[in-house]
Design a protein around this motif. Structure first.
Motif, PDB file in Angstrom:
ATOM      1  N   ILE A   1       0.056   5.586 -10.199  1.00  0.00           N
ATOM      2  CA  ILE A   1       0.926   5.997  -9.094  1.00  0.00           C
ATOM      3  C   ILE A   1       2.318   6.372  -9.599  1.00  0.00           C
ATOM      4  CG2 ILE A   1       2.003   5.283  -6.929  1.00  0.00           C
ATOM      5  CD1 ILE A   1      -1.008   5.822  -6.743  1.00  0.00           C
ATOM      6  N   PRO A   2       2.959   5.562 -10.460  1.00  0.00           N
ATOM      7  CA  PRO A   2       4.280   5.956 -10.959  1.00  0.00           C
ATOM      8  C   PRO A   2       4.267   7.310 -11.673  1.00  0.00           C
ATOM      9  CG  PRO A   2       3.909   3.635 -11.381  1.00  0.00           C
ATOM     10  CD  PRO A   2       2.601   4.186 -10.884  1.00  0.00           C
ATOM     11  N   GLU A   3       3.187   7.619 -12.376  1.00  0.00           N
ATOM     12  CA  GLU A   3       3.098   8.919 -13.043  1.00  0.00           C
ATOM     13  C   GLU A   3       2.993  10.051 -12.027  1.00  0.00           C
ATOM     14  OE1 GLU A   3       0.845   7.773 -17.250  1.00  0.00           O
ATOM     15  OE2 GLU A   3      -0.339   8.111 -15.438  1.00  0.00           O
ATOM     16  N   LEU A   4       2.209   9.839 -10.984  1.00  0.00           N
ATOM     17  CA  LEU A   4       1.985  10.889 -10.002  1.00  0.00           C
ATOM     18  C   LEU A   4       3.201  11.152  -9.124  1.00  0.00           C
ATOM     19  CD1 LEU A   4      -1.603   9.878  -8.784  1.00  0.00           C
ATOM     20  CD2 LEU A   4      -1.017  11.781 -10.290  1.00  0.00           C
TER      21      LEU A   4
ATOM     22  N   ARG B   1     -11.719  16.131  -4.217  1.00  0.00           N
ATOM     23  CA  ARG B   1     -11.207  16.905  -5.356  1.00  0.00           C
ATOM     24  C   ARG B   1      -9.838  16.375  -5.781  1.00  0.00           C
ATOM     25  NH1 ARG B   1     -13.346  20.685  -1.714  1.00  0.00           N
ATOM     26  NH2 ARG B   1     -15.254  21.692  -2.454  1.00  0.00           N
ATOM     27  N   CYS B   2      -9.059  15.945  -4.803  1.00  0.00           N
ATOM     28  CA  CYS B   2      -7.757  15.358  -5.119  1.00  0.00           C
ATOM     29  C   CYS B   2      -7.923  14.038  -5.864  1.00  0.00           C
ATOM     30  CB  CYS B   2      -6.956  15.151  -3.839  1.00  0.00           C
ATOM     31  SG  CYS B   2      -6.508  16.665  -2.971  1.00  0.00           S
ATOM     32  N   VAL B   3      -8.882  13.230  -5.429  1.00  0.00           N
ATOM     33  CA  VAL B   3      -9.161  11.965  -6.103  1.00  0.00           C
ATOM     34  C   VAL B   3      -9.609  12.206  -7.536  1.00  0.00           C
ATOM     35  CG1 VAL B   3     -10.733   9.974  -6.175  1.00  0.00           C
ATOM     36  CG2 VAL B   3      -9.692  10.685  -4.007  1.00  0.00           C
ATOM     37  N   GLU B   4     -10.531  13.144  -7.716  1.00  0.00           N
ATOM     38  CA  GLU B   4     -11.079  13.396  -9.045  1.00  0.00           C
ATOM     39  C   GLU B   4     -10.011  13.871 -10.023  1.00  0.00           C
ATOM     40  OE1 GLU B   4     -13.612  13.174 -12.014  1.00  0.00           O
ATOM     41  OE2 GLU B   4     -14.026  12.511  -9.953  1.00  0.00           O
ATOM     42  N   THR B   5      -9.086  14.686  -9.568  1.00  0.00           N
ATOM     43  CA  THR B   5      -8.072  15.249 -10.465  1.00  0.00           C
ATOM     44  C   THR B   5      -6.876  14.330 -10.670  1.00  0.00           C
ATOM     45  OG1 THR B   5      -7.219  16.484  -8.545  1.00  0.00           O
ATOM     46  CG2 THR B   5      -8.678  17.663 -10.068  1.00  0.00           C
TER      47      THR B   5
ATOM     48  N   ARG C   1      -7.586  10.788 -10.958  1.00  0.00           N
ATOM     49  CA  ARG C   1      -8.228   9.505 -11.286  1.00  0.00           C
ATOM     50  C   ARG C   1      -7.612   8.824 -12.509  1.00  0.00           C
ATOM     51  NH1 ARG C   1     -13.228   7.791  -9.589  1.00  0.00           N
ATOM     52  NH2 ARG C   1     -13.779   9.888  -8.864  1.00  0.00           N
ATOM     53  N   ASP C   2      -7.192   9.590 -13.491  1.00  0.00           N
ATOM     54  CA  ASP C   2      -6.722   9.022 -14.754  1.00  0.00           C
ATOM     55  C   ASP C   2      -5.209   8.795 -14.796  1.00  0.00           C
ATOM     56  OD1 ASP C   2      -9.336   9.075 -15.727  1.00  0.00           O
ATOM     57  OD2 ASP C   2      -9.111  11.114 -16.497  1.00  0.00           O
TER      58      ASP C   2
END
Length: 379
Positions: A370-373, A360-364, A366-367
């Motif tokens: 890394i710098p954004e997250l 669920r973490c991967v799916e949310t 995915r788009d």
């Protein structure tokens, strides 16, 4: 999803700080559907009660709250204020009617944020002193961090109030959380205080990283690089935010607690080795695990790869990426687990393992790059 056996006790008037954040939002998302809570007051940074309602509702929506629950929040629930400027709200008469507090507000940044000390220590202490004067206060649950004890590598850590010197802390955030714990006990001995120390809070067991991408990006970053400072056999103690929220409510409701400090953690049994995280992440991304090619390296080796960062991660600040790798690499090498026996003895169920909800973490996420997250952890 219920994480403890039953509803415990009635709470009259609950005050939650940090309800527009990650953990505080998860607490409120659970509390607004809890029939044992009579009223809820929320400390919110906003220019007006109406703006405060909007901020709270927008955050709750990230936790999957239905509209009928969002509509429970109105202007009567809002206490305008900021722990950075505690004096501005401490004379509000509603504070004198509060019976229970969950204090989750903090500057939880691993960056060099000037507000860390002002909010986490100075402002929080003023707030605590005010609440210690409330004659009807039954329970004050303060949210710290398990990392504030600066644990020894490779250990199963039990709760302790032993304090390590500032130079042993990897970041100012954990030092600030350790400091405020001591100051609350010293200055407000009459406060009905319980200190909750979550381990590493990552994602939501049902909503994934929709509420926040905090920390999750670290696992993606390391696996995309194919090398990091930890071993694949090292374990990490991770819990989802909704489990942590349920535990905080349990600690708030329980009428008799024999301890002052409780870990909210995966414990020895629930902590997850990185090799399992690699396998679960690969399955979610429909890729092969990297375990056969993964390299455990020291920080100097990561520095040599900095020219490849933009190719691997997209447009990014190489210096910030290296800083993140060094900081989280040192955490990952600790191989620390935090004992959750005291919490489980209260009736709390063991948490879901990180790999149980990692898809669920991967799916949310995915788009997102890394710098954004990672912005959420370096604000």
């Amino acid at each position: 999803m219920a994480f403890f056996h039953s509803e415990y006790f009635i709470m009259s008037n609950l005050l939650i700080t940090g309800s527009t954040g990650f953990l505080g939002g998860a607490v409120l998302a659970r509390a607004i559907s809890d029939s044992s809570i009579r009223s809820i007051l929320l400390l919110v940074r906003a220019d007006s009660p109406a703006e405060g309602v909007t901020r709270v509702r927008n955050n709750l929506a990230k936790f999957g709250c239905h509209e009928h629950l969002l509509n429970k929040i109105n202007e009567n629930n809002i206490l305008l204020g900021d722990l950075a400027y505690s004096d501005d709200f401490l004379d509000d008469a509603r504070l004198s009617t509060i019976t229970h507090v969950i204090n989750s507000a903090a500057v939880a940044s691993f960056g060099d944020n000037a507000l860390i000390w002002k909010v986490n220590v100075e402002g929080t202490l003023k707030f605590v002193k005010r609440m210690a004067e409330v004659s009807g206060l039954v329970r004050f649950v303060h949210v710290g961090t398990a990392m504030s004890c600066v644990p020894e590598a490779g250990t199963l850590v039990t709760e302790s109030m032993e304090r390590k010197p500032e130079e042993e802390h990897l970041v100012q955030y954990t030092w600030s959380k350790s400091t405020i714990e001591q100051l609350m006990i010293e200055h407000c001995p009459q406060l009905p205080l319980v200190i909750a120390r979550p381990s590493i809070v990552v994602g939501h067991s049902e909503e994934g990283c929709r509420p926040s991408s905090s920390i999750f990006w670290v696992f993606r970053m390391a696996l995309m690089l194919g090398k990091f400072m930890c071993s694949m056999e090292d374990k990490i103690d991770v819990i989802p935010v909704d489990y942590c929220a349920e535990a905080l409510l349990l600690l708030t409701k329980s009428t008799e607690l024999s301890e002052k400090v409780y870990h909210i953690s995966a414990g020895d049994a629930g902590s997850t080795p990185f090799i399992e995280i690699d396998a679960a992440m690969a399955a979610a991304l429909n890729q092969k695990p990297i375990r056969s090619t993964y390299q455990q390296v020291d920080y100097s080796e990561l520095v040599k790869n900095r020219k490849d960062f933009k190719t691997i991660y997209g447009p990014c600040n190489e210096r910030l990426m290296l800083r993140a790798m060094r900081l989280y690499g040192e955490f990952s090498m600790l191989n620390v687990r935090f004992s959750n026996k005291k919490l489980l003895d209260l009736g709390m169920l063991p948490p879901p393992r990180f790999v149980d909800y990692i898809s669920r973490c991967v799916e949310t996420t995915r788009d997102f790059t890394i710098p954004e997250l990672m912005k959420v952890d370096f604000k």
